[in-house]
Design a protein around this motif. Structure first.
Motif, mmCIF file in Angstrom:
data_model
loop_
_atom_site.group_PDB
_atom_site.id
_atom_site.type_symbol
_atom_site.label_atom_id
_atom_site.label_comp_id
_atom_site.label_asym_id
_atom_site.label_seq_id
_atom_site.Cartn_x
_atom_site.Cartn_y
_atom_site.Cartn_z
ATOM 1 N N GLU A 5 37.584 43.998 57.925
ATOM 2 C CA GLU A 5 38.126 45.063 57.080
ATOM 3 C C GLU A 5 38.192 46.409 57.799
ATOM 4 N N GLN A 6 37.191 46.698 58.616
ATOM 5 C CA GLN A 6 37.079 48.001 59.278
ATOM 6 C C GLN A 6 36.874 49.126 58.272
ATOM 7 N N GLY A 7 36.409 48.787 57.114
ATOM 8 C CA GLY A 7 36.093 49.768 56.079
ATOM 9 C C GLY A 7 34.952 49.215 55.267
ATOM 10 N N PRO A 8 34.410 49.988 54.326
ATOM 11 C CA PRO A 8 33.165 49.602 53.637
ATOM 12 C C PRO A 8 33.333 48.874 52.299
ATOM 13 N N ILE A 9 34.570 48.697 51.843
ATOM 14 C CA ILE A 9 34.759 48.305 50.440
ATOM 15 C C ILE A 9 34.190 46.922 50.131
ATOM 16 N N LYS A 69 31.734 49.705 59.712
ATOM 17 C CA LYS A 69 31.865 50.112 61.112
ATOM 18 C C LYS A 69 32.837 49.228 61.890
ATOM 19 N N ALA A 86 44.313 50.647 57.691
ATOM 20 C CA ALA A 86 44.552 50.660 59.134
ATOM 21 C C ALA A 86 45.814 49.862 59.450
#
Lengths: 411, 411
Positions: free
Chosen positions: B193-197, B381, B357
């Motif tokens: 994902e490269q995100g926290p969701i 991260k 992204a």
């Protein structure tokens, strides 16, 4: 009976200032004359020549400060008039040099009028006021007043790796420690304002009561650098947004303190400073200046409590570090009064004011009765090629000094 | 009758991912595998070997993209599974490579179960997705989809002065333009994902509906750089204070637009950035992303009107320049539905989401029915050595792909 007012030769002043500006003159009519550079050495040689032609005795101390003395009929501590001949890179034609040329013109006027003072008059050129080549600024006056250690100053290095000691020795202006300024009756420093107040308010003369106190802090805000596209707003620790909140609070709180308080966030760096990355760190400086140290203290208390304002920090950590502070330096009230009276008697518009910038006079004031006089800076500009003060205001400033010196001599 | 669920071999997956991570592994368990570097060439050789051992046919196109195909029983356009093997400097072990290894594991599972697909299955490795050595990112997929000119891309230069063309030729991975991806039944890209969701909301699988549209601006605020000590507050044109006002307004107005809007001031430079000088210039970027292009348009209108907000500018001039924008790319709804059904049938927690992204899939989507699947990134991260996705989530993501491929084959 009112003494007839002696005034300087305005045409000669203009010629002299232009001649001094030839040493390091820049393309756009500014000056680059870094301390102990070839241009500084040449202007020193020229200044020495001017003084010797007048019959003055020139001595140099171990920090390179030059003293050109018109002997007094009595052996008393001299009246000093002076400032500095060095400039910043691409600086102006007035900052510093005006205060030295003022001494030259005062003495020239005394000499051509065959006035032999009881008290010696000494024109002084303080070495490295700007600190543009060797930090810190006001280096020599700092050593003379015991604020700086000479041995530490000698080791200061310019951007080419040359030490102050090497530059001083190579310049031929390393004199004797015995020649240092010790006792004096007074120091009078004429300087351009470097701010907009006199021009905006249409005064020719500013009698400077003090150099204001200040405090300067570095504030570091640390968050987390996540991806700008993939991190929802409510999951961020954005150091720049936190900084923005802090700046709002700084402006609100310091703006309310006192209208004369000046405060500036001058340096700011954002990390990593990539458009697609949420900033994880912002480092900025905050400095504030005011003549009333109570207000400076209130500023310090506020800044030091910034880390506690957790409602503003967006989950970031806030750290403050005091970089430095200085107390307000008050000038000699009696001399301020003399300067003010001279300005009035000459019919020049004048006001009391403070100096927001630092000057050699603030260090020398610790052991010599000292005062400063400001003349207007057009648009408040200084440390740039556009720096400008009208010839007329330069002349008026020096006439005030001359009149004050004559008053002191007549005492 | 429900088909029995085929799943991949989790242990083998873990071993494979670790083996791929050996190519360019960093001290802190990350990966540096810049496009067409020695590490990238070695991982490509290893990937080719793995594919050839499986009996796949490996071809390479003129941009260096690799296609490893398991022949189908019928001559139909292939189902593609893939992503990229290159990484940023000190990147993670999952970004990109997971999507390629996913293809490998899906095909390995088909082969070991003697499943001969009617449709060919092709594992793809797109060259230079990261743009970390040669800008722009998504270079090869951009050329394949006609977004970028190949001739311009060949001239792109890395920090050592090597062109992309030189690096491509030297790598041995310059193939034939005839081998380019043209027609395909589908492209499935699994990515972290490269995100926290997903992690924060405790989902294992994200079915990606689109790559969000965005706009990115540079905003320049120009004031006057006066002396911090000598300029009263009401005579300043402080570019940083003006910027602070603008940021307040940006946060207020964009914050009100939509809770899914993300906006970031990532890059900011303050000039001259000296603690004793009032800033005369601030340049900062503002980018915003949202799937609804109406909202992106509202953001653009607001940003472009910033110079008109004269009540906020503190006497400074405000200029905005659009750096770039992109429209939202919607993925194929039918494939999204298949992925979602597969996740559900496997009992994996899942949600629909957007990609903030950019990915190769967004370019390929212009000519191939495409969809993406996300698995959770611990702490959101990515592009750093701490990048982490649990083995279990990696396995789940690939199982969804496998199930979806089997469903497509069964049609």
């Amino acid at each position: 009976m009112q003494r007839q007012k002696l005034v300087i030769n305005g045409e000669r002043l203009k010629t002299t200032l232009e001649q001094f500006a030839n040493f390091g003159r820049t393309e756009n009519n500014g000056v680059t004359r870094l301390s102990l550079s070839m241009e500084d050495i040449r202007v020193r040689n020229y200044f020495r020549l001017c003084c010797e032609e007048l019959g003055l005795t020139v001595s140099v101390d171990d920090m390179g400060c030059m003293y050109a003395t018109l002997a007094g009929t009595e052996d008393k501590p001299p009246i000093l008039i002076g400032s500095h001949l060095d400039s910043v890179k691409k600086g102006g034609r007035f900052d510093g040099v005006l205060g030295v040329v003022a001494g030259l013109e005062v003495v020239r006027t005394l000499v051509e009028n065959q006035i032999k003072p009881q008290i010696p008059i000494t024109i002084v050129n303080f070495t490295n006021e700007e600190g543009a080549r060797f930090e810190p600024s006001m280096m020599a006056s700092g050593v003379l007043s015991g604020k700086f250690e000479k041995s530490a100053m000698l080791k200061k290095v310019d951007s080419e790796g040359v030490t102050f000691e090497e530059a001083l020795k190579a310049s031929g202006y390393e004199g004797d420690v015995e020649n240092r300024l010790k006792e004096a009756s007074a120091l009078l420093e004429l300087h351009i304002e470097q701010g907009p107040i006199l021009e905006k308010e249409a005064f020719s003369i500013g009698v400077v009561e003090c150099v204001v106190g200040m405090a300067c802090y570095e504030i570091e805000v640390t968050g987390e650098s996540d991806h700008a596209g993939t991190t929802p707003m409510n999951m961020r620790k954005d150091a720049l947004f936190a900084t923005n909140n802090l700046i709002n609070e700084i402006r609100r709180r310091l703006g309310d303190l006192d209208e004369d308080l000046v405060f500036t966030i001058g340096r700011m760096n954002v990390y990593p400073s990539i458009h697609t990355v949420i900033p994880n760190k912002v480092v900025f400086t905050l400095e504030a200046r005011h003549k009333d140290m109570e207000i400076v203290r209130a500023v310090k208390n506020f800044i030091e409590a910034l880390p506690n304002l957790t409602s503003l920090n967006e989950g970031c950590e806030v750290k403050t570090t005091k970089l430095w502070e200085r107390d307000t330096v008050w000038f000699e009230p009696e001399i301020c009064q003399l300067l003010e009276k001279s300005a009035q008697s000459l019919g020049y518009s004048n006001r009391r004011m403070v100096s927001g910038a630092g000057h050699d006079a603030q260090f020398i004031a610790s052991f010599v009765p000292t005062a400063m006089l400001f003349v207007p800076s057009i648009n408040g500009k200084s440390h740039c090629e556009e720096e400008l003060t009208t010839w007329e205001d330069c002349e008026k400033g020096i006439n005030v000094l001359l009149d004050t010196v004559l008053t002191m001599l007549a005492k």
